[in-house]
Design a protein around this motif. Structure first.
Motif, short mmCIF file in Angstrom:
data_model
loop_
_atom_site.label_atom_id
_atom_site.label_comp_id
_atom_site.label_asym_id
_atom_site.label_seq_id
_atom_site.Cartn_x
_atom_site.Cartn_y
_atom_site.Cartn_z
N GLN A 110 0.84 -1.21 0.00
CA GLN A 110 0.00 0.00 0.00
C GLN A 110 0.87 1.26 0.00
OE1 GLN A 110 -3.24 0.93 -0.99
NE2 GLN A 110 -3.99 -0.54 0.50
N ASN A 111 2.06 1.17 0.60
CA ASN A 111 2.99 2.30 0.58
C ASN A 111 3.89 2.26 -0.64
OD1 ASN A 111 2.35 3.82 2.98
ND2 ASN A 111 3.02 2.03 4.11
N ARG A 112 3.71 1.29 -1.49
CA ARG A 112 4.44 1.13 -2.76
C ARG A 112 5.95 1.15 -2.53
NH1 ARG A 112 0.37 2.20 -6.55
NH2 ARG A 112 1.68 1.29 -8.15
N ASN A 121 1.79 6.98 5.15
CA ASN A 121 0.82 6.10 5.79
C ASN A 121 -0.09 6.84 6.77
OD1 ASN A 121 -0.35 3.68 6.01
ND2 ASN A 121 1.36 2.63 6.99
#
Lengths: 301, 390
Positions: free
Chosen positions: B96-98, B208
């Protein structure tokens, strides 16, 4: 089915109010539910709570979009939140304010009850927790639920949680509010407040879940966004500073959790009311009572 | 080009070295230990310019890896089994934070009962975490895939973590000939890491933040599309790598003697090699047998698979782990993708807990598949090597 929506600020007890209303409805033989919706969980931040009351078991679990009854625990929300959105023309509103119903512009014209719930709360429970007072006003406006049941529900919920004496005080706040509520019709001249909500399509979300400095997109707020995001509207009381009494000990300046007290070159102070949430710590720590908390949102320089 | 006779664990470590990783937070766990030991040694001896962070648990290893990657460093870690399970919470923050972290997972069963031997029930549940997952057949592929993994992970259109999964002991502790590409060649193939965002006190960013419901669903969809979009990059990277080294692995999915095949087995991991030998044996007997080697289970090559199975009369799917009370996870994925293709598909559970999968057992899988061709009402799930019969 009756659907009720509560608008308040964190700490005012909107969630407990919704729960007590549901309990009052159950005491009257109805089925009922109550539930909160939390955004930022901070004291002073806008919060919503919902209740449903019906003769049948309630199946729907979604939020309330078209309420029959609107309860506003903090008048200042009218400026920043479209609280009147979806309120049925046949619906009713209860507002915590010192104004008369006719002076209130909700953006929707409905039957409206107004009450100074903050004043009553400060009188009876010595704190600006307005939920029980507003329930008393609600019993006046919303005739489906009797004051009797509201008082019993308050005794049950608040008494159990905070002790019998607290239950009695809170019930008293509701009883006073019931008597002092003024009934009339509010006006609909204003446009509903536009909240600054950034609702991007999935491909517009910045990949990587990271926001640069000063980014203020919806609730995804980056560092430095306080430059644009004032929190001073959250307060119910404002510190008033008397320079003549000040001994320049700087205790208030040290203690301010919001960093909104400015230390001048001569060690006298100045408040940045854009960010002051009215917590009152400055007044508490002042050894010479140079700071007094005054009810309401004010600005002095 | 240097030739070495090394284990797959050491091949992975050399792959990380050739990729010029900068930070290695890791905790040693059997059978991954050899990776961490060799990397610690290479860093200590000055052969690899990187920070080695000995951490006190795998949860910390992944946490540190997230921090390192967020700070802009090319980050590598390795784990296995219980260690991967302990990372579970932190795994979800990475896609999700790539953050393009590459992690070797040396597959090993999860207790109880405790075992140190190969089984995929450690990595298969992490299909839901958003990590890309590739399964390795031999030591050369292990080395090459670490290098490719960084190229894929750090591609601007991907920016996702990759888990390189290799069979405990069967690969990790087995030595084979491995060709090490020249550093210059790897440098030309793998440019310096350019992070999307960097943790930097002078240019602060919020990483985040809390994502309320208004945004969370769009964020999930964006990640889902990024995983789907990684498919073309994976295939292109394989193509480019093969032009430099003459070694192609097929990208997402590969096949063996599939052109005119009537029956085929889909495998992943080291059983693929045994199954190749079985296909050769069956072909020599005139049977039209073929093999599909699944490399990536995330992204899952559903469209490619449809093309592969078009002319088959029956397909079998090998699973080295189990979704209890049903089938193996690979079977579930494959049958889901091929639902409308109308070919009979059987599930072949074998090698659980490190049980050896013999030539005879692999042959038995093909025999069941052949028997199942045109048989709509046959059994679906077969356990091979199970005492007492399934």
């Amino acid at each position: 089915m009756y659907e009720i929506r509560f608008h308040g600020r964190g700490g005012q007890g909107a969630v407990m109010a919704a729960q007590a209303l549901a309990e009052a409805a159950v005491l009257e033989g109805y089925f009922a539910q109550a539930f909160p919706y939390f955004g930022a969980e901070r004291r002073g931040a806008p919060v919503r709570a919902f209740a449903r009351i019906d003769k049948e078991k309630i199946r729907v679990k979604s939020q309330v979009y078209e309420p029959d009854i609107l309860v506003v625990l903090d008048e200042s929300l009218l400026e920043i939140d479209p609280v009147g959105e979806g309120l049925k023309p046949s619906g009713k509103a209860v507002i915590n304010t010192t104004k008369m119903p006719e002076e209130i512009d909700l953006g929707v014209e409905v039957e409206c009850g107004t009450v100074d719930a903050t004043g009553i709360a400060l009188e009876s429970i010595k704190a600006p927790i307005v939920n029980t007072a507003i329930l008393g006003a609600l019993a006046r406006v919303f005739d489906v639920i009797s004051l009797e049941s509201i008082l019993n529900a308050i005794m049950n919920r608040f008494g159990e949680k905070l002790g019998h004496q607290s239950g009695v005080m809170n019930a008293e706040a509701a009883r006073i509010a019931y008597l002092r509520t003024k009934i009339g019709r509010c006006s609909a001249r204003r446009q509903l407040a536009k909240t600054k909500v950034w609702l991007p399509a999935w491909y517009e979300i910045p990949p990587g879940n990271a926001l640069p400095q000063h980014a203020i997109e919806g609730v995804l707020i980056g560092p430095g966004s306080m430059v644009q995001n004032y929190t001073g509207t959250w307060r119910t009381q404002t510190p008033h500073y008397t320079k003549d009494k000040c001994i320049r000990c700087l205790r208030c300046w040290f203690s301010c959790p919001e960093g909104c007290i400015e230390r001048m070159e001569d060690d006298y102070e100045r408040w940045d009311y854009r960010y002051c949430k009215g917590c009152g710590i400055c007044a508490q720590v002042c050894p010479v009572n140079a700071i007094e908390m005054i009810r309401g949102v004010h600005e002095w320089q | 080009m240097a030739m070495k006779v090394i284990s797959a664990d050491h091949a992975v470590a050399y792959g990380a070295k050739l990729s010029r990783v900068e930070v290695v937070p890791a905790f040693p766990i059997t059978p991954q230990t050899l990776i961490v030991e060799l990397l610690a040694e290479l860093i200590n001896d000055g052969e690899l310019d990187a920070h080695f962070m000995p951490v006190e648990s795998e949860h910390s290893a992944m946490s540190a890896a997230i921090g390192a990657s967020a700070a802009g460093a090319r980050t590598f870690t390795a784990t296995s089994s219980q260690g991967l399970a302990l990372m579970h919470e932190m795994l979800y923050a990475v896609p999700q934070n790539r953050l393009p972290i590459v992690m070797a997972n040396v597959n090993r069963s999860l207790g109880a009962a405790s075992g140190i031997w190969v089984e995929y029930n450690d990595s298969m549940p992490e299909r839901e975490s958003g990590w890309l997952q590739v399964y390795i057949e031999d030591n050369q592929e292990a080395l090459d895939m670490i290098i490719q993994a960084y190229r894929i992970a750090e591609d601007r259109n991907v920016m996702l973590p990759i888990m390189v999964c290799l069979d405990g002991f069967v690969l990790s502790h087995t030595v084979e000939r491995v060709d090490l590409p020249d550093q210059n060649l790897v440098d030309s193939f793998l440019p310096k890491f350019r992070p999307l965002h960097v943790l930097d006190p002078d240019e602060p960013v919020t990483m985040n933040p809390i994502a309320p419901p208004e945004y969370a669903m769009e964020m999930r969809y964006q990640l889902d599309r990024a995983i789907e979009g990684a498919k073309s990059v994976i295939n292109a990277v394989d193509h480019e790598y093969s032009s430099l080294t003459s070694r192609s692995y097929g990208g997402l999915i590969d096949s063996y003697h599939l052109e005119d095949a009537e029956i085929a087995l889909l495998t992943l991991g080291t059983v693929t090699s045994t199954a190749r030998a079985v296909v050769d044996y069956l072909r020599a007997k005139g049977k039209k047998a073929g093999l599909i080697k699944l490399r990536f289970i995330r992204p899952f090559p559903a469209e490619e698979l449809k093309l592969f199975v078009r002319d088959l009369k029956a397909l079998g799917v090998f699973d080295r782990s189990l979704s209890f009370n049903g089938y193996g996870p690979v079977f579930t994925e494959v049958r889901n993708a091929l639902y409308q293709e109308g070919i009979p598909i059987t599930n072949h559970i074998a090698g659980l807990g490190g049980r050896d999968v013999s030539f005879k057992e692999a042959l038995e899988m093909f025999q069941v598949i052949e028997k199942n061709a045109g048989n709509e009402k046959g059994m679906v799930c077969y356990w091979h090597g199970l005492r007492g019969g399934s």
